[in-house]
Structure formats: structure tokens, C-alpha cells
Enzyme design. Structure first.
Site, mmCIF file in Angstrom:
data_model
loop_
_atom_site.group_PDB
_atom_site.id
_atom_site.type_symbol
_atom_site.label_atom_id
_atom_site.label_comp_id
_atom_site.label_asym_id
_atom_site.label_seq_id
_atom_site.Cartn_x
_atom_site.Cartn_y
_atom_site.Cartn_z
ATOM 1 N N ASP A 1 -26.832 33.647 1.878
ATOM 2 C CA ASP A 1 -26.214 33.170 0.644
ATOM 3 C C ASP A 1 -26.994 32.000 0.062
ATOM 4 O O ASP A 1 -27.097 31.840 -1.156
ATOM 5 C CB ASP A 1 -24.778 32.723 0.914
ATOM 6 C CG ASP A 1 -23.887 33.886 1.321
ATOM 7 O OD1 ASP A 1 -24.107 35.001 0.832
ATOM 8 O OD2 ASP A 1 -22.960 33.668 2.137
ATOM 9 N N GLY A 2 -27.552 31.190 0.957
ATOM 10 C CA GLY A 2 -28.290 30.017 0.496
ATOM 11 C C GLY A 2 -29.479 30.398 -0.382
ATOM 12 O O GLY A 2 -29.873 29.626 -1.263
ATOM 13 N N ASN B 1 -21.646 27.669 -6.531
ATOM 14 C CA ASN B 1 -20.517 27.502 -5.606
ATOM 15 C C ASN B 1 -19.632 26.337 -6.020
ATOM 16 O O ASN B 1 -18.507 26.534 -6.426
ATOM 17 C CB ASN B 1 -21.011 27.236 -4.172
ATOM 18 C CG ASN B 1 -21.189 28.497 -3.347
ATOM 19 O OD1 ASN B 1 -20.791 29.578 -3.766
ATOM 20 N ND2 ASN B 1 -21.795 28.362 -2.177
ATOM 21 N N ASP C 1 -11.234 12.201 1.912
ATOM 22 C CA ASP C 1 -12.646 12.291 2.283
ATOM 23 C C ASP C 1 -13.496 12.685 1.071
ATOM 24 O O ASP C 1 -14.683 12.387 1.019
ATOM 25 C CB ASP C 1 -12.846 13.369 3.366
ATOM 26 C CG ASP C 1 -12.723 12.808 4.773
ATOM 27 O OD1 ASP C 1 -12.265 11.656 4.925
ATOM 28 O OD2 ASP C 1 -13.054 13.526 5.734
#
Ligand code: NAI
Ligand code: NAI
Ligand code: NAI
Ligand code: NAI
Lengths: 343, 343, 343, 343
Positions: free
Chosen positions: C91-92, C171, C201
Site C-alpha cells: 500500500d505504501g 489516507n 495523543d
């Protein structure tokens, strides 16, 4: 010499792990719910094996029309004491066995699955001879699975039902609006102190054993069965800040249907529907003095695993189960999509 | 006659609730992080009160440039034993006090907030005289808040750091990818048995005390602080089936950075960043024999509340805190929208 | 003739599904991140196939030392227009391809996995000839995967960076405290209106495509990629009532680091770390006019599946992926424990 | 020139926001469920105001014994067209109003709360004159709240019920095991393609409007009501990987009770119980062509707010509601515990 983490109240909490069962069982109770062909055949084989290998041992069965040949009718724990319970079937079968001993102590339970193993099903039926042998050779170790005792009260706090009418559950007590379209309102008390008013579909009070059952589906944590604790998990609460809570096993949890609750709550005990609680009525839930002593799978392990850090006999069935459950782990990609058929 | 849930391994688990502190403290350590005007004034008032009301009692303070007038320099638990710790500030101040006693036993801790009360802050500063009096009159009751001890290992399983270099945490140990863009891979072992491989932002191992801190934000359950348990909560795990887990306090949890992990993991202990763990390195986490004895708010309750079902002294600070937390309860509608300004 | 659900602001929202790509590509860009032996061999085979089957078609590659034999150097979208992007890897690799076209329109993308298929990886490398043929025969259908455009501002609301310095993500944009031990405070605005102050966070603003990536790990919903929407998912928020939110693609989301935030926020764009945002600085996020046109797996389906209820060509790759993902379904028992080895 | 994201199937999706209602209403329908004293008095005041301020306007009421003085009996949309619906009460009152127009188009709805405002209750009853004036002066703007249309089928796929027996819901369709103790098994299809088999307490298919109702309690995301989407949220699923899903409004979702499901499923439509679906039976759910046009609170805003970045008239009721909901935000500490009474 303190036993639990609590107050002066005598505590029913029992040690979760015992080393072994010493006595050689003289009376065995077979428990099965299904009466399918494989189950019937397995019971026959089991009976034959017991009668030939352990002569003098009596085998009992619940009083049902289909009582297997070679088994005697069992009419309850008061009339005929049992040294060993053997269950055949799914998790529901063990829950049923537990319910047969709801008035007091439960004999050690040896649980056989007919197919897939499971959290409450350490042994496969094919291994019954080996498992039985480990019991008679005094090698079986047990996990005392905590149960919950429940008492129901009317709005005037008078106990509902007879005195020895206590319920014992192994998984959970669940209160649910059932088929009522409206949310119910339940006041939660811990040791008599008001915790909160829950507006929801219902509430679950679960044992660590039950933490992988309904409570898990409702968003609760997974709790190791050797921990003495109560898990309170809301079912579809309106409040976004109502998270699952874990209490010491010495806590008494009271659930009271709010006076203005728009719905009553049906009570489910280990998946069996019992009472309906109406506004003002309540249930008290606390650890029972009578856990279910379950025989561990590691009882029949050939030899001690020398897993680093875990001494002999330390192999933990539960960790292995969770490991399987969490296999779904890592990126779901590598698991779920691996099986993608190519076009 | 041991009754806890574990094995043969000597257990560090201590009773969570003690009845009271008998000795009258001769040495008090003041702990504060902030040095704002209200804090300075509160410390001055406190010192004056102690010197005039309890003559002979020595008051100490960490060795910092801003040591308050009337306090002596404290150079560590080995040089000068302390009978009572008094903290002023937020939750972080108690966490800091805990870290000052990371090598061994912690004296009883009396915690004052400067404003809002909190889970770790039972008393308001304005009440210091009353709280102190209850200590000297032997009326203070304590909650032993469990801590975790951590030991770090290199890939060859050689301990990293010196021998008395153990870490004790009151809230949690958190492993996190930090500013690395990639997920890390961590192998989890329970008592030496492999539980699962976690692919995630990180993992939290928390005490019951810490269950309302970072673990709660990450989706963990709320655990009563008198339960002896470890909570394992994943932070943004790729696996959809990785739920928070609760273990008995007798468990040893090992977290090992996977050899092929794409990221190292930064270690945070009670919010303080310490080591970086690289692939192959690991940390062992287990209950510490040295809990933090925290003095309860109910110590200064005027008289026993006659809450139905709860005996005298049974009033539980924590239930009251959670009650406040869950006030957000009922339908959010009735809470959140009540304040709607009309147009 | 309104296209979206919003206001007067010109909307960048584009239809998510187009029927087919008509033009026969004259220039192909190969994108790969890894340079492992299987990838090298696959690229060589691909180049040979293209040169022999589609003579005259030029194949390009990013300017790297390891440019494959038979490929020309590509120096950017401005210098050499591309008709088709072919990615090889995970996917990267697609995320990287997307980043190569961050200033404007993206050519159709044909994505090959080297092993397991995936959400962004419709084709297996072994099928490249078939996939390419379907493109040249005009049979390829596309899914326009929405992207987000981000603009950064300093506290005085002056844009940070040059004008054509816009970022496009496929994304998500994630803000995270990174290795700072403290929570950060972020003010969230929707179309300029204050939504809430988040103490956490960090925060994720994701496309539907990204809803199965980081956002899912943080607790977000799974969103069909043909829906035009923005997903806002908090990462470990202190607030228990902060749930993931879904907005129309016409919304502009502004995230501003609170002036008193105890931490800055690192910005990750599709997993690549870029800026650090300090207190007072902000980022504007909205749907980009330049989606990524991804070629569907169904493009090479031999013949229409006669799945009941789904007409020809309606077969949806995504539903199939989710189906695989949710296989973990039914009771986990029947899945996870099936594989239990018998003792 | 198609506007939605889908296929060739004619889409019922309508724009979510319209600018204003032009016509001056000649017939008003009052809807109320409760008949408490404040409601009676409010209706009387309303009727008097309409008759004196807008002579010639007819006011109708459902045919019930308690029809208010000055109102005419209304016997349905077919007999007497309505230009404006006015509801008094809680969210349930609007849901009821929606159900009165389940066969076709719904007139614009002006909703008044009797106390707390809410997601579906933009106006307070005290403001009715101002709200009505904004309608008659053509200043009212509307939000078209999407509805779902449901059709039920027997195992042979023959439609259950008469032809114009379609159901329209504004919040959700919920399938639930009700008071059956056992989990049910439901097969989910999207556009005819099998998505997964769900073993759970039940399933919710919700509109964006309904995303803050039952779906939110079950763990679903909060979806902006101007997005055209369907939300599928499981209720206590056994599968740990079953997350809420969001689909384009052009999707058709089919829920079919599994042939071997241990329980049937009761169907709830906006909280009203209707059918029981038995194994093999199914329901088709898709966006209805008839949304509920709800008049916005901003309609009566005195003057355009000059919120930075939001143009005139852009003030969004929903963002304000969510803002209130998320007030519970920041650390819960600063909110929940602020109110702690000092001892
Ligand atoms: N939505 C849900 O998840 C619901 C779950 N249940 C659970 O079902 C139990 C009754 O079980 P059955 O009589 O077999 O009914 P059942 O045949 O409906 O089975 C329920 C499922 O839960 C599993 N299960 C039962 N106890 C378990 C445990 N301790 N850990 C892990 N899985 C467990 C069973 O193997 C089975 O897959 C109840 O005690 C309750 O926990 C009941 C209703 C709804
Ligand atoms: N996303 C999150 O929720 C994060 C939480 N933390 C928590 O912060 C703690 C350190 O606290 P500080 O030094 O004050 O840093 P801090 O000033 O960043 O405060 C963290 C917040 O957590 C609260 N808190 C701390 N311990 C608590 C407890 N046991 N129960 C309930 N609330 C608690 C504090 O009052 C404060 O609101 C860590 O031990 C960790 O638990 C740290 C990082 C991220
Ligand atoms: N805790 C988490 O889940 C984190 C997730 N990420 C994700 O990683 C992405 C970057 O990916 P890589 O460069 O490959 O880094 P990576 O090699 O660290 O991979 C991240 C994982 O996410 C998967 N993934 C990426 N996009 C996806 C999508 N749209 N749907 C489903 N799965 C997807 C990848 O296949 C891989 O398994 C970021 O955009 C972010 O979404 C990044 C950091 C933390
Ligand atoms: N566990 C739960 O959360 C359950 C929720 N419900 C919801 O109740 C609705 C029926 O409402 P009533 O007739 O008033 O029954 P009800 O009087 O039982 O009220 C349900 C609650 O939901 C609120 N509500 C209704 N629609 C809403 C919306 N769109 N957004 C935010 N809050 C909303 C109501 O104000 C009320 O507080 C159903 O459509 C269903 O969504 C129904 C059963 C269980």
C-alpha cells in the site's frame, strides 16, 4: 493472615488454582445437552471404558428419557454425591452442569468437546481415556472458576423466592430490556454506595470466565480466569463515558431498576432467561463460595514444557486460547487478505 | 497458608487496604513540582502549622534552589528516613513522589490538591490541618496503591543498567513508536508463554491506579484500585480483535520488540520518557513489593455515613470519584444539551 | 444544478466512480519502493512485455540510481505527462505514487501486489499482462479515490510554505504528540465553527480510503471509498465522549494547536512525517480537486458474476475486501479455536 | 449530469440543504404525543396566535379524543394536504410526525422542545411566534433529513405486506434478538453482494440523523446529517473485528436471518416494534426519496454571526449540538471532578 483485599465481611473468595485432585472418583456424572449420534456413541464408549477400566465406579446421568445404557439415574446432589462431572458438548453444556450444582459445592469437572476446542472445553473427546487416567493417577490440576451468587429483592427489599433459591452463575448475570422498545434505567450500587444511574439496553455482571462471552461482545475486557474479580459491562449505554468496570471479588454489586424506568429488565443467567425485574426491584450479585473446579488441559500434557520462564506445570491453557483468539492479530492484512483468490 | 492466585513464585502482592497508620510521624517530606504563588503560600502555612502544632517534627524538602524556609534538605531515602510524604499539586506530583522512592518502601502519602480534587488527590489544601490531625490521632486509613517493577534486557537477555536500577511505576509503563512514522511489532509473553505479536502504536501495562489514566484513553477498562491486577491495553493496534486484557498481579509480563519491527519503542514510565527499546530488547513488568500507601479521604470524614449497606468507614473514595466521572451518564441529552442557550 | 450538499463555496468533490479510461496510454510511469529480487525481476518482465506488445509506448521511472533497464528517467509531472501509473509493492507504494502528483491531477493507477492482495492492491503481479490488456482495450473501470489538500498556517494565519506547496494525501493527515510525554490540546473547527477542544495523543483526518488504515486502528468506522466524506478520529482522547465523526466532503476542517498545549504536534501525511506544529499554528484540511483514479480489479473479471441481485459490472472490490476482513466474524470460537492442536 | 456517487440505478438521494421555503403555509398540522398540562397550554397559545396573526390558516391535529379546541381533525395526507408540521415534545414526537407521512413527501417540520433542546429539537416552545414569523417571511432554511425505506421479504423473496406498505424511518431500522436468550445469525448483503454473516444481538442500519441515537450507543460514529450515507452498526457482535461501516446513500442493504439462526429477529423502526423476522426472511433497506425537511434553528438567528471563516447563514445547528455533546471533553478531570464537594 488476610485472604482478600477487603473489609471485615467474610469473604467467599477461594483460591483459583489448586494443585491436584487427590481422591479417586467413585461416582461420575455425565452431562450432555445434545443427543446427536456422535454424542450417543461417545457416551457409550465412555461408559464401556469406565466399567472395564475402573470397576466399581458408578456412572450417573440426569433423569431424562434418553438415559444411556449402563448409567444410573441421578436425582440431584442431595441424594447422590458425585466425585467427578464429565461434560460432552459445547460451552453451554458446562454452564448447564454448573446449574445442576447451584445450591452448593461443585465436583471437579472434566469437559470434552465434540469438535472445536474452546475456552471452557480443554479436552477433545478422543482423549477421554488419557484424561481419565490422569485424574485417577492424581495428576489432574484444576482451575477454580469463580461463580456469582444472585439474590433478588422486591421494592420493599424483601427477598423474592425461597431461601435456598440462590442462583449461581459461571459466566454472567445480564439484565436487558428484551423486546421492550425503550431503554431502561438501572441504579448501580457497589457495597451499598451509589455508583451511577445507567440508561442503556442493559447491564452485564460477569465473572472472569464470562469475560470472553457476552461481556466481550458488549465491549468488556478479557480477564484471566484465575483473577478474582467482577466485571460490570454496560450494553449499548446512552452515556458515552460509561466504560466497563472491574471490581474486586469481595464487592457486592446491586442493580436496581429505576422507579421511572421506561422498561422492565429481563434477567439472563448464563444465557437462561429467568425473572423479569420491574421498576423498584433489584438483584444483589457477589462472588459465590462455590466455584467450578475445572480440570486443566495441561493435566494430560506428556511432559513439562520447558518454555523459558514458565516452570513445569505452569503451561497455561488460557494464554494458549487467547493466543489463538489474538492470532487475528498483526495487521489484519496479512491474515484476512492472504486468502484472497487471485482473479 | 497462601491464598493468592499464583504459583510457587514468591508473590509481591500486598493487601490493598490497611486499617490505619499507628505511628506518629517524626519526619515529613513535602513534595511539590510547581512553585507558583499559591503553592509557595500553602507550603509556608503548612510549615508554620507543623512547627507550632507538632513541635519536634522535622520537615524535609527535595534539594532544589527554591527550598522553602523552615524545611531541611532531603538527600534521599537512604540518608534520612521519612514517616510521611505530603504532596501539593496535581496527579503528576504524586507520581513524582512515588519516583523518589523507587528503590524500596514508600512512606504513607497525604495528597493535597491546589484546586480540583481527583483520583489521586483526596484532600483539598484548605483541609491540611484536619487531615494532619487525623494522621496524628491514628485515624488515617490507607489504600495501598500497587506499583509495577520493570527490568530491561538487551537481546542477549542481559539486564540493562545497574542492579538497583529498578523502576517502579504507579500508573503505567507505556511503549510507543513516538515520532517514528511506522508501526512497531512487540511480542508479548505472560509468565514466559507467548501471548501474541502486537502490531500497533504501542502497548500500555497499567496498574489499577493507572487504569483511569493513559490506559483509559486507549480504551482500557476502569479497575478498582484495591484489586491486585495488571492491565494490558494496546494503543491503536492494527488487529481489530486485540482487546484490553486483565491479569492477576502475580503475572510477569514481558514485552519484546520484534526483531523485524519497523520502529523501536520509546518507554514512558508514569509519563516520564526513559529508554528507547530497539528490536530484540525487552522489558519485564511485574507487581512491585513496594506499593504507595495513600491516605484516604474518608480519614477525615466527620462521622460515619449511614449509607445503606455500607458499614462505618466503608465509604469508598474511588466509587465517589467514578460516580462523578459517570455523571456524564444517563442520556447525554439531558446533560449536554441542558445548557443550550436559547436563540 | 448542485453537486454537493453544501454552501456556495465551489466544491472540489468529484464523482467517485467513472466508467472507463478511453485513451490508450502512451507513457507509463513505474513506481516501486523496494528493490528486492522479485521486484526487479517483475519490472524487467513488465518492461519487456510492454515494449514487445505495445510498441511506441514509453516507460518511465523515478530518477534513482537503480533505474531499470529499458525505462527512461522521469523528472516530474510538469516535464513529462504520464498516461498510466503502474505500482509494484505494498500500500505504501501507491501512497508514494500519489505523493508524486501532489500538485495536480493524477493519471490512472494500476496497482500490483507482490504477494498478498489488499485494499489498495487490486491486482497480483502475475496478472499484469491481463490487466494491461484490459486497459488498452478500454475495459478498465476506475474508482476515484478522494484525496485531502492541506494548508498550514502560522499563529498570525499567514500560510506556511510556498504557494504551490500544497499537500495532498490519500489516507490521512495525522497530528500526534510524537515523543513528547505530554498530551496535546487541539482546537477543532468545522467550516470555521468551533467544534471542540481535544486533549489527546492526537487527531486523524482521513479519507474513506484511509478509513481502513490508521483511523481504523484508532477506533474509526470503515467507510466505503465511493462515499465523499471526511473522517475525524481522535487518538487516545482524555474525553470519554469523543467519538469518531464523519463529515461531508464539502467541509473544511481546521486543527489548531491550543495556545496552552503542553506539547506540539508532529504532522504525518500518509505516514510520512513532515512539519511540527507549535502552539497557535494550524492546518486546514479539505477535499482535494485531484483524486487518485484507481483501476478496479473487476476490470479483468472474465465475465460478469451472476451474484444474485448484483447486475453485471456491479461486483465491488471493496465489499470483497471487507468480506475477507470480516471473515474473522461469526463467533471467534469457530474460527480461532478450530485450529487448536489436540494435546 | 448526475449528482451522486453511484451506478446506473436511479438514485433517490436528494440535496441535504435547501435554501428556504417559499410558500406561505395555509394548513398546519400539530403533532404531540404527550398531553401534559404544559403541552396543552402551549398548544392553546399556539392556536390562538395562529388564528389571530395568520387569519385563514387552518390548523389540524391527529384524530384523537383529546383534539385541541380550535383545531380540525386530520385524517391523513391523502385527504388533507399539509403545508407545515409543528411538533411539540421530545425527539420521539418528530419520529412520530415522520411516521404519519410514510407513504410519500413530508411537509417542512418546525420542531419545538418543551424543555431541553436537542439534535432534532432546534426551537424552544417559548420562541414559537418568532419561528413562525421566519417561516411566513420566507426566511426559514431547511435541512433535508434523509429517511430509509424498508421492504420485507419472505424466504421465497415474495414481498411481505401490501404494496404501499413501505416503511420510512428517520433514525434507524434495528434488528434484535429481543427476549430470545440466543444470538442470531444475519447475512448482510450490499447491492446484492454478500458482505458478511453477523452473529450478534442484532444490527442497526441508521441514517446520519439516527447516528446520534441507538447507533451511537452501540459504538457507531457520529455522522453529519447533511451527508447522504447509511451507517451499519452491529449490536454486541461475537466477532471482535466487526466494526461500524458507512456506505453511500445509493447502496441497498439486505439483512437476511440465517437459515440456522438460533433466534428470530424483532424489527424496530425508529423505536417502534413491528415485525418479527424468522430464519430465511429478509429486509431491504435503502435511502427513501422522501426526506424530512426540518427547519433550522439558524432561521431565527437575529443576524449573521461573524464567526471567522463561516459566511453568513453558514452557522450550523449540528456543529453546535456536537460541541455541547463534546463539552464532556478535555480531560474528564477538569469537568467531572470540579464539582467535588470538599469534605
Ligand atoms: N451477543 C452476545 O455475545 C451474547 C452472548 N451470550 C452468551 O451465551 C452464553 C450462553 O451460552 P450457550 O448456552 O452456549 O448459548 P449459545 O449457544 O447462544 O452460545 C453463545 C456463544 O458463546 C460462547 N461462549 C459461552 N461461554 C463462553 C465463555 N465463557 N467464553 C467464551 N465463549 C463462550 C459459546 O461457545 C457460543 O459460541 C451466555 O452465558 C452469554 O455469555 C448470550 C446472548 C448474547
Ligand atoms: N493520551 C493520554 O491519555 C495520555 C496520558 N498520559 C498520562 O499522563 C500521566 C502523567 O501525568 P502528568 O505527569 O500529570 O502529565 P500530564 O500533565 O500530561 O497529565 C496527564 C493527565 O492525566 C491525569 N492523570 C494522571 N494520573 C491519573 C490517574 N491515575 N487517574 C486519572 N487521571 C490521571 C492528570 O491529572 C492529567 O489530567 C501518565 O502516567 C499517563 O497515564 C500520558 C500521555 C498520553
Ligand atoms: N497504528 C496504526 O495503525 C498506524 C498506521 N499507519 C498507517 O500507515 C500508513 C502508511 O503506510 P506504509 O507507508 O505502508 O507504512 P507501514 O509500512 O508502516 O504500513 C502500515 C500498514 O497499513 C496498511 N495500509 C496502508 N494504507 C492502508 C489502507 N488505505 N487501508 C488498509 N490498510 C492500509 C499497510 O498495508 C500496512 O500494513 C499511513 O498512511 C497510516 O494510515 C501509520 C502509523 C500508525
Ligand atoms: N440503547 C439505546 O441507545 C437505544 C436507543 N433507542 C433509540 O430511541 C429512539 C426512539 O426514540 P423515542 O421514541 O424518543 O424513545 P425513548 O423515549 O426511549 O428515547 C430514546 C432516547 O434517544 C434520544 N434520541 C432519539 N432520536 C435521537 C437522535 N436522532 N439523536 C440523538 N438522540 C436521539 C431521545 O431523545 C431519547 O433520549 C430509536 O429510534 C432509537 O434510536 C431505542 C432503543 C435502545
Amino acid at each position: 493472615d488476610r485472604r482478600d483485599f477487603s473489609s471485615s465481611r467474610p469473604s467467599p473468595v477461594v483460591p483459583a488454582t489448586g494443585r491436584s485432585i487427590n481422591s479417586s472418583p467413585k461416582s461420575i456424572l455425565i452431562v450432555n445437552k445434545l443427543r446427536t449420534q456422535p454424542v450417543i456413541m461417545a457416551i457409550d464408549a465412555f461408559l464401556e471404558h469406565v466399567h472395564s477400566t475402573y470397576p466399581g465406579v458408578r456412572v450417573f446421568h440426569e433423569d431424562r428419557p434418553d438415559i444411556p445404557h449402563g448409567a444410573e439415574v441421578w436425582t440431584g446432589a442431595h441424594s447422590q454425591p458425585i466425585d467427578l462431572v464429565v461434560t460432552l458438548g459445547g460451552d453451554g453444556t458446562i454452564l448447564h452442569a454448573s446449574s445442576l450444582f447451584s445450591a452448593g459445592a461443585v465436583p471437579p469437572v472434566l469437559s470434552f468437546s465434540m469438535g472445536t476446542l474452546g475456552f471452557l472445553l480443554p479436552f477433545h473427546m478422543d482423549d477421554f481415556a488419557k484424561a481419565l487416567e490422569s485424574v485417577y493417577r492424581g495428576k489432574a490440576t484444576i482451575l477454580n472458576r469463580m461463580r456469582l451468587a444472585c439474590t433478588f429483592y422486591n421494592p420493599e427489599l424483601v427477598k423474592i423466592g425461597k431461601d435456598n433459591d440462590d442462583w449461581q452463575v459461571m459466566n454472567e448475570v445480564a439484565l436487558h430490556r428484551g423486546s421492550s422498545p425503550h431503554l431502561n434505567t438501572i441504579d448501580i450500587f457497589v457495597d451499598g454506595q451509589h455508583l451511577t444511574e445507567a440508561v442503556s439496553d442493559g447491564l452485564i455482571v460477569s465473572t472472569p470466565t464470562g469475560s470472553t462471552a457476552y461481556s466481550l461482545s458488549a465491549g468488556g475486557p478479557i480477564v484471566h480466569p484465575s483473577l478474582s474479580a467482577l466485571v460490570l459491562t454496560p450494553i449499548c449505554p446512552r452515556s458515552l463515558s460509561f466504560r466497563p468496570l472491574v471490581f474486586p471479588a469481595s464487592s457486592v454489586i446491586t442493580l436496581r431498576i429505576g422507579d421511572r424506568s421506561r422498561s422492565p429488565a429481563g434477567v439472563s443467567m448464563d444465557g437462561r432467561t429467568s425473572h423479569i425485574l420491574n421498576p423498584g426491584e433489584s438483584v444483589n450479585i457477589q462472588a459465590s463460595p462455590y466455584p467450578v473446579p475445572c480440570i486443566n488441559r495441561s493435566s494430560i500434557a506428556e511432559e513439562p514444557q520447558n518454555v523459558e520462564g514458565a516452570g513445569p506445570g505452569k503451561e497455561d491453557d488460557w494464554v494458549r486460547d487467547i493466543n489463538n483468539l489474538l492470532q487475528y492479530n498483526a495487521t489484519f492484512r496479512s491474515k484476512a487478505l492472504l486468502r484472497h483468490s487471485r482473479t
